[in-house]
Design an enzyme around this catalytic site. Structure first.
Site, mmCIF file in Angstrom:
data_model
loop_
_atom_site.group_PDB
_atom_site.id
_atom_site.type_symbol
_atom_site.label_atom_id
_atom_site.label_comp_id
_atom_site.label_asym_id
_atom_site.label_seq_id
_atom_site.Cartn_x
_atom_site.Cartn_y
_atom_site.Cartn_z
ATOM 1 C CD GLN A 167 16.975 1.949 -64.971
ATOM 2 O OE1 GLN A 167 17.756 2.311 -65.835
ATOM 3 N NE2 GLN A 167 17.179 2.199 -63.693
ATOM 4 C CG ASN A 168 12.164 5.584 -68.335
ATOM 5 O OD1 ASN A 168 12.906 5.733 -67.368
ATOM 6 N ND2 ASN A 168 12.517 5.933 -69.551
ATOM 7 C CB CYS A 169 6.737 4.228 -64.309
ATOM 8 S SG CYS A 169 7.803 3.343 -63.182
ATOM 9 C CG ASP A 170 7.931 7.474 -69.483
ATOM 10 O OD1 ASP A 170 7.824 6.457 -70.192
ATOM 11 O OD2 ASP A 170 8.980 8.146 -69.416
ATOM 12 C CG HIS A 187 11.530 0.187 -62.063
ATOM 13 N ND1 HIS A 187 12.605 1.011 -62.330
ATOM 14 C CD2 HIS A 187 12.044 -0.910 -61.456
ATOM 15 C CE1 HIS A 187 13.712 0.443 -61.895
ATOM 16 N NE2 HIS A 187 13.399 -0.718 -61.372
ATOM 17 N N GLY A 268 20.403 6.859 -71.594
ATOM 18 C CA GLY A 268 19.817 7.745 -70.605
ATOM 19 C C GLY A 268 19.596 7.145 -69.239
ATOM 20 C CB SER A 269 19.970 4.064 -67.653
ATOM 21 O OG SER A 269 20.025 3.454 -66.373
ATOM 22 C CG ASN A 297 23.964 8.858 -68.634
ATOM 23 O OD1 ASN A 297 24.146 9.936 -68.103
ATOM 24 N ND2 ASN A 297 22.981 8.049 -68.282
ATOM 25 C CD GLN A 299 24.532 13.110 -64.135
ATOM 26 O OE1 GLN A 299 23.599 12.326 -64.093
ATOM 27 N NE2 GLN A 299 24.737 14.024 -63.200
#
Length: 400
Positions: A167-170, A187, A268-269, A297, A299
């Site tokens: 999902q990362n754009c980095d 993304h 990490g998502s 994760n 959370q």
């Protein structure tokens, strides 16, 4: 007499009665709320009678309180104790070894070690915005692939991981050395701009953030295609948009990988966005035939209940332990070996002033005034990563 049979004075009197009744109801709610906040032993007999007479309201307020507490717990970060973490990593290592087709789904949590903020953590972008706090300025050109990025690349090299859906754009997966065919950047990628007038679309990999002038529904970067002269656009998929580009989104490969997977590892998502893509979870298959799910994760995620294993730990720490358990060495990141420099298309002379973003350099000291991509200032957190439907005044980049 007005229509409806009531005079103006009568309508005004009825409105006063309605407002008085609403205020009485609000005051009643406030009284009951104050009483409920007290311990039962501290309530007076009169307060007890008021609660007994307000049974429906008490039930509603207690339900609200439970929902608030549940949401608060979901936002809390939980860490497994060292012994439990090691036990879980051993189980995860066994799953990686035995997987026939392992797909890794990654989110913002794998890039926090590179000083890129996550999205929904205690200090995440979305969390801070909900609290009305400012999002700090971040120079993404200073970020390098983390231990997690490099570990994933190594696992792919060893044929233990077949595909990565991010999902990362980095752009850090690309820079870690993962082959383009092995990555689906759902993304977009901040280093890639494309010409959609060319068939197939013509890609331009750059060594700087190309999204300086782009935002929601506004994707032109200000540069033009070297072949046809059409306007180039970024590849970022903003909240509220649907990604239609072939690359770097690579949706076809992502769905094909998901259909073949017997194991999915989520790193990490929060999965609050990924859960909305049913093709990634093989939801058309019966539960017994869906891939086994492993989640790393700190959370809560909406997929926890269906997971074979949930590891509460930081991605870099979990991946370090996992690589040790697998007997594999994680290669260190080296800018001299960063593939982006061989993939990048140089700017033409007429494009030298087309951006003000800091450029990646093999030596950080090489970013001198006058060079391509010279830093004229740091890149703020902008564009479409960090907010749904952002306005020009509050442009933020998405890192979910």
């Amino acid at each position: 007499m007005a229509a409806g049979g009531l005079s103006r004075s009568e309508r005004k009197a009825a409105e006063r009665v309605r407002r008085l009744r609403e205020e009485q109801q609000r005051e009643h709610l406030r009284q009951v709320s104050r009483i409920l906040r007290k311990a039962a032993a501290e309530r007076s007999a009169e307060e007890g009678r008021l609660l007994a007479e307000s049974e429906d309201l008490v039930t509603e307020l207690q339900g609200r309180s439970r929902r608030r507490e549940g949401l608060k717990r979901r936002q809390e970060e939980v860490c497994d104790d060292p012994e439990e973490l090691h036990r879980k990593v051993r189980e995860l290592a066994s799953a990686v070894r035995n997987a026939k087709y392992l797909v890794v789904y990654t989110g913002a949590g794998i890039s926090t070690a590179a000083s890129i903020p996550d999205y929904r953590g205690p200090n995440g972008v979305w969390t801070l915005l909900q609290k009305g706090r400012d999002v700090s300025v971040t120079d993404l050109s200073e970020a390098d692939p983390t231990l997690t990025h490099m570990s994933i690349a190594r696992l792919h090299e060893q044929e233990l991981v077949q595909h990565v859906v991010s999902q990362n754009c980095d752009g850090l997966h690309l820079r870690s050395g993962l082959p383009r065919t092995a990555i689906s950047e759902l993304h977009g990628n901040m280093y890639i701009e494309v010409c959609t007038s060319c068939t197939p679309n013509r890609e331009y990999v750059r060594v700087f953030d190309v999204t300086e002038r782009t935002a929601l529904h506004r994707h032109q970067t200000g540069r033009t295609c070297h072949k046809c002269g059409a306007q180039l656009r970024d590849t970022i998929v903003h909240f509220g948009e649907r990604g239609t580009l072939g690359q770097p989104l690579n949706w076809e490969a992502a769905t094909a990988a998901a259909s073949k997977a017997d194991t999915i590892l989520c790193l990490g998502s929060s999965l609050k966005v990924l859960k909305k893509y049913p093709h990634l979870w093989c939801m058309t298959k019966p539960p017994s035939r869906r891939p086994k799910l492993y989640i790393v994760n700190l959370q809560w995620t909406p997929k926890d209940d269906g997971a074979t294993l949930k590891v509460h730990g930081k991605c870099d720490e979990v991946m370090r332990l996992l690589m040790n358990e697998l007997g594999l060495e994680t290669p260190p990141y080296s800018r001299w070996q960063d593939p982006i420099f061989s993939l990048a298309t140089p700017l033409r002379a007429s494009e030298e002033g087309s951006h003000t973003q800091r450029a990646l350099c093999r030596n950080r000291e090489d970013a001198l005034p006058g060079s391509q991509g010279t830093p004229v200032g740091t890149a703020p957190v902008r564009g479409g990563w960090f907010g749904r439907g952002c306005t020009k005044r509050t442009k933020r980049k998405r890192v979910t």
